[in-house]
Enzyme design. Structure first.
Site, short mmCIF file in Angstrom:
data_model
loop_
_atom_site.label_atom_id
_atom_site.label_comp_id
_atom_site.label_asym_id
_atom_site.label_seq_id
_atom_site.Cartn_x
_atom_site.Cartn_y
_atom_site.Cartn_z
N SER A 175 0.84 -1.19 0.00
CA SER A 175 0.00 0.00 0.00
C SER A 175 0.89 1.26 0.00
CB SER A 175 -0.91 -0.06 1.24
OG SER A 175 -2.01 0.74 1.09
N ASP A 425 -8.53 -5.58 -5.97
CA ASP A 425 -8.26 -4.42 -5.13
C ASP A 425 -8.47 -3.14 -5.94
OD1 ASP A 425 -7.18 -2.47 -3.48
OD2 ASP A 425 -5.10 -3.15 -3.69
N HIS A 450 -5.82 -6.43 -1.94
CA HIS A 450 -4.81 -5.52 -1.38
C HIS A 450 -3.67 -6.26 -0.67
CE1 HIS A 450 -3.86 -1.35 -0.84
NE2 HIS A 450 -3.89 -1.37 0.47
#
Ligand SMILES: *[C@@H]1O[C@H](CO)[C@@H](O)[C@H](O)[C@H]1NC(C)=O
Ligand SMILES: *[C@@H]1O[C@H](CO)[C@@H](O)[C@H](O)[C@H]1NC(C)=O
Ligand SMILES: *[C@@H]1O[C@H](CO)[C@@H](O)[C@H](O)[C@H]1NC(C)=O
Ligand SMILES: *[C@@H]1O[C@H](CO)[C@@H](O)[C@H](O)[C@H]1NC(C)=O
Ligand SMILES: *[C@@H]1O[C@H](CO)[C@@H](O)[C@H](O)[C@H]1NC(C)=O
Length: 489
Positions: A175, A425, A450
């Site tokens: 991320s 995601d 994710h």
């Protein structure tokens, strides 16, 4: 009402969550070593490194020191063998360590040292303790460039202390942490030989990626399950407004089983919003507890709930029931604390970052299942000014790290980066999805979510996930072999 999308959580603009953790370490803590306590079984030992406040200026204040937490596991490490560093992102480092079992899984094979470094201003690594968030004056040292410099300084110190100068360093991040890992490799190639950057939307800035892509992708996940599911959720937003206008907030509170009466219909809207967006992000093929405890394939499960009702049941009941899966999978909620959710991972500081450099414009197109919305930069900037007393610098990230024409730029500069993304995601649309060169590669899985690859292996893992991780390991191994080969010369 402005919704700010955090990398991990779409937060309402001003989080009401109180800052907890009054854990600013005193100077005497310099040599403090402690076993972590939030995740009692975490196989790491916590250390605290005296870090310099400001790496880029030479004012008196710049030389201030704060204690940066990092976690270490040296069980598998042998001298000369690699150091795997997780470049922490917006939260408590133990949370990321607990959810990045992949590094632990592969450590024995590489005989690697594992290091997780907490991002400044998160967790307990707060430069001014509880005062850290009081003013722009104190928050001003929170930015990605300072964070990368922290990692560089800490890694050098650690290598020196361990007499590990010859150990190659590979950085890992997911991320926002994945952005940091990729940028770290580009900015500090003398420190890291490569980066595994998982689910990092480094192209979500400026106008590189269409602004509607995040919510279009979220919607696609639901559409893939069933058109009915998509259509019911899409209608839900208007139904919510109508219901609240017609019946009032106390009836709505009853329908939503709230612990206390709702103060505004937007609390209910955000509650639904969060459930649908996060479930898409963490639409893992196995049961997991990243943001919350969720079953395998939560989007499919939500859609089954919606599709399972007879058509005459009202839409709001259907969407509420689907969202309940997200908030109450464990079955332990007697009521929903809508509007008062605790910031249990300490993420609220992200709003500062979103209001300064991490400006990722987002809209909801009329094709999405969310109410259409435009992006109003001026309004956003005014809100930042009101909240923090500063205005954003929306083009700084692409100026500092690039992003435009990334293929052209990085095919001629840089090497040894894996960009991994799972297309379930919604953030994947802002990621690098194409191979850039023979050593800057994109690993894309259609069914991944994710940073799924970073989770610990489980017995239920599908073959494509096992293959993905295997490919990542092989690439990392090739970097290390090459590095060791060069060393011999
Ligand atoms: C390091 O990790 C291994 C494997 O998970 C574990 O057995 C060991 O206890 C850990 N070391 C520390 C200091 O926690
Ligand atoms: C390395 O050792 C020095 C001196 O003991 C200490 O101040 C520093 O915190 C250590 N570095 C790391 C990364 O722990
Ligand atoms: C949560 O789930 C349990 C078990 O299914 C149920 O008894 C309870 O009513 C649910 N809570 C809410 C607020 O719906
Ligand atoms: C959706 O938006 C597009 C472009 O903004 C517009 O041309 C189209 O008519 C809209 N469709 C609906 C159903 O509103
Ligand atoms: C990039 O190249 C690797 C082989 O090095 C391949 O496995 C992968 O599928 C390619 N990625 C894409 C998105 O084509």
């Amino acid at each position: 009402m402005e919704l700010l999308l955090l990398l991990l959580l779409p937060l309402i603009f001003i989080s009401t969550a109180a800052h907890s953790l009054p854990l600013f370490l005193p100077r005497a803590a310099q040599s403090l070593i402690s076993k972590s306590n939030k995740y009692p079984n975490l196989p790491y030992i916590a250390h605290y490194f005296p870090q310099e406040l400001d790496h880029f200026a030479y004012r008196r204040r710049s030389y201030g020191v704060f204690y940066q937490k990092y976690l270490l596991n040296s069980t598998f490490w042998e001298r000369g063998e690699p150091i795997f560093v997780y470049t922490g992102n917006e939260g408590d480092i133990e949370w990321f360590a607990a959810n990045t079992g992949f590094m632990m899984d592969i450590a024995p094979k590489f005989r690697a040292l594992l290091v997780f470094i907490e991002h400044r201003y998160y967790g307990v690594s707060k430069p001014f303790g509880e005062e850290s968030f009081k003013s722009a004056e104190n928050l001003g040292y929170l930015n990605s460039a300072q964070a990368l410099a922290d990692y560089a300084v800490l890694i050098r110190s650690l290598k020196q202390n361990l007499s590990a100068e010859s150990s190659p360093v590979v950085v890992f991040g997911g991320s926002y942490g994945g952005m940091l890992a990729a940028w770290f490799r580009l900015k500090y190639p003398q420190i890291a030989i490569g980066a595994l950057s998982s689910s990092a939307p480094i192209l979500q800035f400026d106008d590189i990626t269409p602004w509607s892509s995040f919510y279009d992708a979220t919607s696609q996940d639901y559409k893939d399950e069933s058109m009915n599911c998509f259509a019911v959720i899409k209608k839900g937003w208007d139904e919510l407004m109508w219901f609240s206008m017609k019946n009032g907030l106390s009836e709505l509170s009853k329908l939503f089983r709230t612990c206390e009466n709702l103060h505004s219909v937007y609390e209910a809207r955000n509650w639904l919003w969060e459930a649908f967006v996060y479930s898409a992000m963490v639409d893992y093929p196995v049961e997991a507890n990243f943001i919350r405890q969720l079953p395998a394939n939560p989007v499919q499960k939500m859609c089954r709930i919606i599709d399972g009702f007879p058509p005459e049941v009202d839409i709001l009941t259907k969407v509420f029931s689907a969202a309940s899966l997200y908030y109450n999978y464990s079955g332990s909620q007697s009521c929903f604390d809508i509007g008062h959710e605790a910031d249990s991972h300490g993420l609220s500081v992200w709003n500062w970052q979103a209001c300064t450099e991490m400006v990722m414009p987002m809209t909801c197109s009329n094709e999405s299942m969310f109410p259409p919305s435009a992006y109003d930069y001026e309004q956003f900037a005014d809100q930042c000014m009101m909240t923090f007393g500063v205005r954003p610098r929306p083009h700084w990230i692409t100026t500092e790290y690039g992003g435009h024409n990334i293929k052209q730029v990085l095919s001629r500069f840089g090497s040894n980066i894996i960009f991994s993304n799972g297309m379930r995601d919604p953030w994947s649309r802002g990621g690098v999805l194409e191979n850039i060169s023979s050593t800057i590669v994109a690993i894309v899985t259609q069914k991944g979510a994710h940073h799924l690859d970073f989770r610990s292996a489980t017995k239920e893992d599908p073959t494509w996930l096992i293959e993905q991780r295997k490919e990542e390991v092989e690439i990392i191994k090739s970097w290390i072999d090459r590095y060791k080969g060069d060393e011999m010369i």
